[in-house]
Write a protein that holds these residues in place. Structure first.
Motif, PDB file in Angstrom:
ATOM      1  N   ASP A  64      -5.745   5.684 -14.996  1.00  0.00           N
ATOM      2  CA  ASP A  64      -4.680   4.571 -16.465  1.00  0.00           C
ATOM      3  C   ASP A  64      -2.935   4.905 -16.020  1.00  0.00           C
ATOM      4  N   ALA A  65      -2.854   6.724 -15.895  1.00  0.00           N
ATOM      5  CA  ALA A  65      -1.423   6.685 -15.390  1.00  0.00           C
ATOM      6  C   ALA A  65      -0.980   6.279 -14.091  1.00  0.00           C
ATOM      7  N   VAL A  66      -1.463   6.162 -13.064  1.00  0.00           N
ATOM      8  CA  VAL A  66      -1.125   5.902 -11.623  1.00  0.00           C
ATOM      9  C   VAL A  66      -1.466   4.984 -11.537  1.00  0.00           C
ATOM     10  N   LYS A  67      -2.294   3.916 -12.304  1.00  0.00           N
ATOM     11  CA  LYS A  67      -2.741   2.885 -11.685  1.00  0.00           C
ATOM     12  C   LYS A  67      -1.299   1.761 -11.935  1.00  0.00           C
ATOM     13  N   ASN A  68      -1.077   0.795 -10.534  1.00  0.00           N
ATOM     14  CA  ASN A  68       0.135  -0.252 -10.811  1.00  0.00           C
ATOM     15  C   ASN A  68       1.624   0.577 -11.265  1.00  0.00           C
ATOM     16  N   HIS A  69       1.407   2.040 -10.918  1.00  0.00           N
ATOM     17  CA  HIS A  69       2.448   2.644 -11.340  1.00  0.00           C
ATOM     18  C   HIS A  69       2.678   2.886  -9.959  1.00  0.00           C
ATOM     19  N   THR A  70       4.453   3.704  -9.696  1.00  0.00           N
ATOM     20  CA  THR A  70       4.615   4.129  -9.056  1.00  0.00           C
ATOM     21  C   THR A  70       3.707   5.389  -7.374  1.00  0.00           C
ATOM     22  N   ALA A  71       3.070   6.306  -7.936  1.00  0.00           N
ATOM     23  CA  ALA A  71       2.251   6.716  -7.398  1.00  0.00           C
ATOM     24  C   ALA A  71       1.161   6.551  -6.532  1.00  0.00           C
ATOM     25  N   GLU A  72       0.788   5.020  -7.065  1.00  0.00           N
ATOM     26  CA  GLU A  72      -0.201   4.237  -6.717  1.00  0.00           C
ATOM     27  C   GLU A  72      -0.550   4.004  -4.905  1.00  0.00           C
ATOM     28  N   ALA A  73      -0.539   5.169  -4.114  1.00  0.00           N
ATOM     29  CA  ALA A  73       0.398   4.579  -2.642  1.00  0.00           C
ATOM     30  C   ALA A  73      -1.319   5.149  -2.350  1.00  0.00           C
ATOM     31  N   SER A  74      -1.277   5.322  -0.887  1.00  0.00           N
ATOM     32  CA  SER A  74      -2.027   5.374   0.149  1.00  0.00           C
ATOM     33  C   SER A  74      -1.866   6.603   1.066  1.00  0.00           C
ATOM     34  N   GLY A  75      -2.100   7.582   1.427  1.00  0.00           N
ATOM     35  CA  GLY A  75      -1.622   8.301   2.761  1.00  0.00           C
ATOM     36  C   GLY A  75      -0.862   7.609   3.918  1.00  0.00           C
ATOM     37  N   ILE A  76      -1.882   6.882   4.094  1.00  0.00           N
ATOM     38  CA  ILE A  76      -1.123   6.050   5.476  1.00  0.00           C
ATOM     39  C   ILE A  76      -2.019   4.600   5.473  1.00  0.00           C
ATOM     40  N   SER A  77      -1.290   3.442   5.777  1.00  0.00           N
ATOM     41  CA  SER A  77      -1.160   1.941   5.044  1.00  0.00           C
ATOM     42  C   SER A  77      -1.036   1.082   5.986  1.00  0.00           C
ATOM     43  N   VAL A  78      -2.229   0.524   6.233  1.00  0.00           N
ATOM     44  CA  VAL A  78      -1.947  -0.740   7.252  1.00  0.00           C
ATOM     45  C   VAL A  78      -2.231  -1.743   7.083  1.00  0.00           C
ATOM     46  N   THR A  79      -1.361  -2.170   6.812  1.00  0.00           N
ATOM     47  CA  THR A  79      -0.504  -4.026   6.515  1.00  0.00           C
ATOM     48  C   THR A  79      -0.452  -4.888   6.913  1.00  0.00           C
ATOM     49  N   HIS A  80      -0.389  -5.196   7.995  1.00  0.00           N
ATOM     50  CA  HIS A  80      -0.166  -6.172   9.330  1.00  0.00           C
ATOM     51  C   HIS A  80      -0.067  -5.683  10.104  1.00  0.00           C
ATOM     52  N   GLY A  81       0.149  -5.873  11.390  1.00  0.00           N
ATOM     53  CA  GLY A  81      -0.227  -5.789  12.851  1.00  0.00           C
ATOM     54  C   GLY A  81      -1.653  -6.014  13.626  1.00  0.00           C
ATOM     55  N   GLU A  82      -2.158  -5.703  14.372  1.00  0.00           N
ATOM     56  CA  GLU A  82      -2.738  -5.134  14.825  1.00  0.00           C
ATOM     57  C   GLU A  82      -3.042  -4.803  15.594  1.00  0.00           C
ATOM     58  N   ALA A  83      -4.399  -3.681  16.695  1.00  0.00           N
ATOM     59  CA  ALA A  83      -4.952  -3.592  17.604  1.00  0.00           C
ATOM     60  C   ALA A  83      -4.314  -1.840  17.060  1.00  0.00           C
ATOM     61  N   ASN A  84      -4.185  -1.537  15.580  1.00  0.00           N
ATOM     62  CA  ASN A  84      -3.285   0.128  15.316  1.00  0.00           C
ATOM     63  C   ASN A  84      -4.617   0.990  15.189  1.00  0.00           C
ATOM     64  N   ILE A  85      -4.325   1.744  15.418  1.00  0.00           N
ATOM     65  CA  ILE A  85      -4.974   3.430  15.809  1.00  0.00           C
ATOM     66  C   ILE A  85      -4.416   4.749  14.438  1.00  0.00           C
ATOM     67  N   VAL A  86      -5.625   5.154  13.692  1.00  0.00           N
ATOM     68  CA  VAL A  86      -5.211   5.626  12.928  1.00  0.00           C
ATOM     69  C   VAL A  86      -6.513   7.326  13.119  1.00  0.00           C
ATOM     70  N   ARG A  87      -6.040   8.336  13.295  1.00  0.00           N
ATOM     71  CA  ARG A  87      -6.925   9.113  13.985  1.00  0.00           C
ATOM     72  C   ARG A  87      -6.665  10.710  13.762  1.00  0.00           C
TER      73      ARG A  87
END
Length: 221
Positions: free
Chosen positions: A50-73
């Motif tokens: 609860d201290a993280v959710k909806n606060h600054t630290a709520e983040a992802s190591g790698i985030s793909v939020t647009h585009g296409e045909a991206n590879i994370v490996r």
């Protein structure tokens, strides 16, 4: 931060204590490769959810939020709130993160989700990843269109769920050959493979080995 960039390679970096390590965004961000990076934080996993959710630290190591045909490996992501995120919550635009591949990553001690997929998720494939000590191993909350595939992922210790199916997911989900065991039953007695609270579907699961500390699958209040 790849904004409207294409055919970039982000390789063999050490990224730490930055909230999001690598972000791919905006509509022209396609055909990028993010591989063999080490992304870590040493605090977030130990903080109350609860201290993280909806606060600054709520983040992802790698985030793909647009585009296409991206590879994370082949990345190792440790101690962040989420491991790898694809899509955009509340947006069913079929152009977002479509035809992407997330595979052979090691996700360790994620405070919320190891693999988190939301939104349209058209032809997204997540396979051969290893998730260790996450609150939820795989989140599909929700998939709006699909199909998305989860194949041969290994979950070595989860707190709440193997598959977090929330927010009335209605897109096609295929989960094959998953092996998942929870963390200690003494501490996480409520750990279940799946426990959706709302109607959902279609969700196809085959040839999975799922262990739980309570019910393996429970639906309803």
């Amino acid at each position: 931060d790849l904004r409207d960039s294409d055919h970039c390679w982000i390789r063999d970096n050490d990224l730490h204590h930055q909230n999001t390590g690598v972000r791919v965004r905006r509509s022209l961000a396609h055909a990028n490769v993010i591989e063999d990076n080490r992304i870590r934080d040493t605090s977030v996993y130990g903080w109350p959810w609860d201290a993280v959710k909806n606060h600054t630290a709520e983040a992802s190591g790698i985030s793909v939020t647009h585009g296409e045909a991206n590879i994370v490996r082949r990345n190792r992501i440790e101690g962040t709130f989420n491991g790898v995120y694809t899509g955009e919550f509340g947006d069913s635009d079929p152009s977002i993160a479509r035809d992407s591949d997330v595979y052979a990553n090691e996700l360790v001690q994620n405070g919320d989700d190891g693999l988190e997929a939301e939104g349209a998720q058209i032809n997204v494939r997540m396979w051969g990843n290893r998730v260790r000590e996450a609150k939820n191993a795989i989140s599909v909350a929700p998939i709006e269109i699909g199909p998305i595939w989860f194949v041969r992922n290994l979950v070595d210790g989860f707190q709440d769920h193997t598959f977090k199916v929330n927010n009335g997911s209605t897109g096609w989900i295929f989960a094959y050959h998953t092996t998942a065991v929870p963390l200690s039953g003494a501490e996480w007695s409520g750990a279940q493979a799946m426990a959706p609270s709302l109607p959902f579907g279609p969700f196809v699961t085959r040839n999975n080995i799922l262990v739980a500390n309570r019910y393996v699958i429970e639906y309803g209040e």
